[in-house]
Scaffold this motif. Structure first.
Motif, PDB file in Angstrom:
ATOM      1  N   VAL A  98       0.744  -1.297  -0.034  1.00  0.00           N
ATOM      2  CA  VAL A  98       0.329  -0.228  -0.427  1.00  0.00           C
ATOM      3  C   VAL A  98       0.510   1.137  -0.160  1.00  0.00           C
ATOM      4  O   VAL A  98      -0.009   2.571  -0.430  1.00  0.00           O
ATOM      5  CB  VAL A  98      -0.917   0.043   1.236  1.00  0.00           C
ATOM      6  CG1 VAL A  98      -1.377   1.207   1.405  1.00  0.00           C
ATOM      7  CG2 VAL A  98      -1.784  -0.991   0.916  1.00  0.00           C
ATOM      8  N   ALA A  99       1.945   0.858   1.115  1.00  0.00           N
ATOM      9  CA  ALA A  99       2.874   2.714   0.740  1.00  0.00           C
ATOM     10  C   ALA A  99       4.007   2.696   0.054  1.00  0.00           C
ATOM     11  O   ALA A  99       3.840   4.197  -0.504  1.00  0.00           O
ATOM     12  CB  ALA A  99       3.537   2.351   1.845  1.00  0.00           C
ATOM     13  N   SER A 135      -7.528   2.799  10.194  1.00  0.00           N
ATOM     14  CA  SER A 135      -7.315   3.761  10.120  1.00  0.00           C
ATOM     15  C   SER A 135      -6.669   4.304   9.464  1.00  0.00           C
ATOM     16  O   SER A 135      -6.525   5.483   8.388  1.00  0.00           O
ATOM     17  CB  SER A 135      -7.451   4.821  11.497  1.00  0.00           C
ATOM     18  OG  SER A 135      -8.895   4.636  12.508  1.00  0.00           O
ATOM     19  N   ASP A 136      -5.015   3.735   9.536  1.00  0.00           N
ATOM     20  CA  ASP A 136      -4.329   3.690   8.729  1.00  0.00           C
ATOM     21  C   ASP A 136      -4.094   3.787   7.862  1.00  0.00           C
ATOM     22  O   ASP A 136      -3.465   5.158   6.346  1.00  0.00           O
ATOM     23  CB  ASP A 136      -2.584   3.177   8.735  1.00  0.00           C
ATOM     24  CG  ASP A 136      -2.056   4.088  10.360  1.00  0.00           C
ATOM     25  OD1 ASP A 136      -2.146   4.794  11.018  1.00  0.00           O
ATOM     26  OD2 ASP A 136      -1.634   2.233  11.328  1.00  0.00           O
ATOM     27  N   GLN A 137      -4.799   3.028   7.091  1.00  0.00           N
ATOM     28  CA  GLN A 137      -5.680   2.766   4.993  1.00  0.00           C
ATOM     29  C   GLN A 137      -6.231   3.823   4.759  1.00  0.00           C
ATOM     30  O   GLN A 137      -5.586   4.384   3.864  1.00  0.00           O
ATOM     31  CB  GLN A 137      -5.805   1.855   5.097  1.00  0.00           C
ATOM     32  CG  GLN A 137      -5.175   0.174   5.703  1.00  0.00           C
ATOM     33  CD  GLN A 137      -4.156   0.613   4.763  1.00  0.00           C
ATOM     34  OE1 GLN A 137      -3.552   0.756   3.577  1.00  0.00           O
ATOM     35  NE2 GLN A 137      -2.463  -0.162   5.560  1.00  0.00           N
ATOM     36  N   ILE A 138      -7.479   4.217   5.919  1.00  0.00           N
ATOM     37  CA  ILE A 138      -8.045   5.111   5.094  1.00  0.00           C
ATOM     38  C   ILE A 138      -7.581   7.033   4.994  1.00  0.00           C
ATOM     39  O   ILE A 138      -7.777   7.290   3.698  1.00  0.00           O
ATOM     40  CB  ILE A 138      -9.002   5.859   6.379  1.00  0.00           C
ATOM     41  CG1 ILE A 138     -10.510   4.419   6.324  1.00  0.00           C
ATOM     42  CG2 ILE A 138     -10.118   6.799   5.940  1.00  0.00           C
ATOM     43  CD1 ILE A 138     -11.005   4.456   7.838  1.00  0.00           C
ATOM     44  N   GLU A 139      -7.013   6.863   5.652  1.00  0.00           N
ATOM     45  CA  GLU A 139      -6.085   8.243   5.882  1.00  0.00           C
ATOM     46  C   GLU A 139      -4.448   8.143   4.478  1.00  0.00           C
ATOM     47  O   GLU A 139      -4.325   9.494   4.330  1.00  0.00           O
ATOM     48  CB  GLU A 139      -4.855   8.878   6.926  1.00  0.00           C
ATOM     49  CG  GLU A 139      -5.726   8.570   8.181  1.00  0.00           C
ATOM     50  CD  GLU A 139      -4.878   9.032   9.305  1.00  0.00           C
ATOM     51  OE1 GLU A 139      -3.406   8.468   9.272  1.00  0.00           O
ATOM     52  OE2 GLU A 139      -4.978   9.404  10.679  1.00  0.00           O
ATOM     53  N   ARG A 140      -4.331   7.325   3.720  1.00  0.00           N
ATOM     54  CA  ARG A 140      -4.218   7.026   2.889  1.00  0.00           C
ATOM     55  C   ARG A 140      -4.280   7.103   1.283  1.00  0.00           C
ATOM     56  O   ARG A 140      -4.168   7.255  -0.014  1.00  0.00           O
ATOM     57  CB  ARG A 140      -2.944   6.062   2.747  1.00  0.00           C
ATOM     58  CG  ARG A 140      -1.781   5.671   4.208  1.00  0.00           C
ATOM     59  CD  ARG A 140      -0.903   4.171   3.504  1.00  0.00           C
ATOM     60  NE  ARG A 140       0.262   3.991   4.734  1.00  0.00           N
ATOM     61  CZ  ARG A 140       0.145   2.971   4.921  1.00  0.00           C
ATOM     62  NH1 ARG A 140       0.388   2.094   4.242  1.00  0.00           N
ATOM     63  NH2 ARG A 140       1.692   2.898   5.602  1.00  0.00           N
ATOM     64  N   ALA A 141      -6.033   6.913   1.819  1.00  0.00           N
ATOM     65  CA  ALA A 141      -6.389   6.900   0.516  1.00  0.00           C
ATOM     66  C   ALA A 141      -7.003   8.306   0.199  1.00  0.00           C
ATOM     67  O   ALA A 141      -6.084   9.407   0.642  1.00  0.00           O
ATOM     68  CB  ALA A 141      -8.392   6.697   1.276  1.00  0.00           C
ATOM     69  N   HIS A 142      -7.100   8.099  -0.734  1.00  0.00           N
ATOM     70  CA  HIS A 142      -7.217   9.235  -1.913  1.00  0.00           C
ATOM     71  C   HIS A 142      -9.039   9.802  -2.305  1.00  0.00           C
ATOM     72  O   HIS A 142      -9.574   8.963  -2.348  1.00  0.00           O
ATOM     73  CB  HIS A 142      -6.620  10.065  -3.541  1.00  0.00           C
ATOM     74  CG  HIS A 142      -5.572   9.709  -3.026  1.00  0.00           C
ATOM     75  ND1 HIS A 142      -4.634  10.222  -2.578  1.00  0.00           N
ATOM     76  CD2 HIS A 142      -4.172   8.292  -3.437  1.00  0.00           C
ATOM     77  CE1 HIS A 142      -3.114  10.306  -2.723  1.00  0.00           C
ATOM     78  NE2 HIS A 142      -3.300   8.766  -3.279  1.00  0.00           N
TER      79      HIS A 142
END
Length: 317
Positions: free
Chosen positions: A48-49, A231-238
Motif C-alpha cells: 500500500v505504501a 485508520s492508517d489505510q483510510i488516511e492514505r486514501a485519495h
C-alpha cells in the motif's frame, strides 16, 4: 548415468542438511511464530505504501524467514546493496535493512518520476549523493511500515540511523551472533528486487515472550489494533473533491438550441460562496477567489455536517 547423478544430488542435499543441523545446534534459540505474522503485515503495508510513494503498482511477498548468523548474512548480501540501519523501541539494539540494487534503483527512478526502464542490474558504480538521499527516504518509509506491522505485539517507534554500502560498517551484530532474517520479494515497474530485514536475536529480548506465541493483539488494550490499521489505510486514501460554483435552471428548448461558440452566463463573481462536495455529498462551504498566479482558488469558510443540505435557490431541473 542419470541414476548416478541423481544419487550424487541426493547425497549433496543430505550433506547440506546435516551441515545446517550442526550449524543450528551451536545456537540456543526458540523460533518466534509472531515474526511470520509481522512479516505478512509488512508485506501488506509495503504493497500500500510504495504506490503512494512511487506512483507505481507494487507486489510484495514474504519469501523466507530464517535464523542465521550475522556473518552468513553479510556473505550472502547482493553486490552493491544499499544497507540501512534503524534503531528504536521495542528493539534492544540496531536492526538492518538490505535493499538490493534492482529494488533500490527502481525506487529511485520512480520517485524521480521516471519509468525505470533503463535499470542496469549489473552496474557496480558507486551511488551518488542524490541517490543515497533517496535511499534514506526509501529506508525511512520501510521502517515506518515495519513500525506499523509491529503494532500486533505492542507500540513501536523506529527511526533511521544511517545508510551505507559497506557491509562491515552496516553490520548490526557480531558475525557469530544469531539473527532473524525476513526476506521479501518486491516487484515494481517490471523489475523484481529483494529486501532483507535483519534483526539480531538479542535485540528481540524485550518482546521475545510476545513473539513466541500467536495472537493478534491484546483485547484489553485501550486502542483497538484493527481500528488503528484501518485508520492508517483510510488516511492514505485519495478523495475526489468538486466545487459547485453555480447552478442555473435553463429551459430544455434553449439548451437544445445551443451551438459551438454560444456563451452561457452564470454571474459568478470573486468572493461568491460555493459548495465543495465529495461523491455528491456536501463537505464544506467555500469562498471563490484567485491566487497571484491567476489560478482560481477557494477558501474553506465552514464545515458542513453529514446531514446538512445546502440551500438551493434554483430548481433541480
Amino acid at each position: 548415468m542419470n541414476q548416478a547423478l541423481a544419487e550424487e544430488k541426493v547425497e549433496a542435499e543430505e550433506d547440506n542438511l546435516i551441515d545446517e543441523i550442526i550449524r543450528l545446534s551451536d545456537f540456543t534459540f526458540d523460533r518466534l511464530p509472531m515474526l511470520d505474522i509481522i512479516g505478512e503485515r509488512l508485506v501488506e503495508n509495503i504493497s500500500v505504501a510504495f504506490p503512494d510513494l512511487m506512483r507505481a503498482l507494487c507486489e510484495a511477498s514474504l519469501v523466507q524467514l530464517d535464523y542465521i548468523p550475522m556473518g552468513q548474512i553479510i556473505e550472502g548480501l547482493p553486490q552493491n546493496a544499499l544497507l540501512a540501519v534503524g534503531t528504536g523501541h521495542p528493539f534492544e539494539g540496531e536492526i538492518m535493512l538490505a535493499i538490493d540494487r534492482t529494488l533500490f534503483m527502481t525506487s529511485v527512478e520512480l520517485m524521480l518520476g521516471g519509468t525505470a526502464k533503463q535499470i542496469n542490474d549489473d552496474d557496480d558504480d558507486e551511488y551518488t549523493a542524490i541517490e543515497l538521499a533517496f535511499g534514506e527516504r526509501l529506508a525511512a518509509a520501510i521502517l515506518a511500515e515495519l513500525q506499523r506491522a509491529l503494532s500486533v505485539v505492542g507500540k513501536a517507534a523506529l527511526e533511521l540511523d544511517r545508510v551505507d554500502t559497506d557491509p562491515d560498517a552496516a553490520s548490526v551484530a557480531k558475525h557469530s551472533a544469531l539473527c532473524a532474517r525476513m526476506k521479501f520479494s518486491v516487484a515494481m515497474a517490471g523489475h523484481a528486487g529483494v529486501l532483507d530485514v535483519v534483526i539480531p536475536y538479542d535485540a528481540l529480548e524485550p518482546i521475545r515472550p510476545d513473539l513466541g506465541k500467536i495472537y493478534f493483539g491484546d483485547r484489553g488494550q485501550a486502542q483497538n489494533v484493527w481500528q488503528d490499521l484501518i485508520s492508517d489505510q483510510i488516511e492514505r486514501a485519495h478523495m475526489e473533491l468538486e466545487v459547485v460554483m453555480a447552478e442555473e435552471a435553463i429551459p430544455i428548448q434553449k439548451i437544445m438550441a445551443w451551438r459551438p461558440g454560444d456563451t452561457v452566463e452564470f454571474g459568478i463573481e470573486e468572493g461568491q460562496d460555493a459548495i465543495m462536495t465529495c461523491a455528491d455529498a456536501p463537505m464544506f462551504k467555500v469562498s471563490l477567489g484567485k491566487r497571484n498566479n491567476g489560478f482560481v482558488a477557494v477558501q474553506i469558510t465552514e464545515k458542513l455536517s453529514a446531514l446538512e443540505v445546502p440551500e438551493n435557490d434554483g430548481d433541480d431541473n
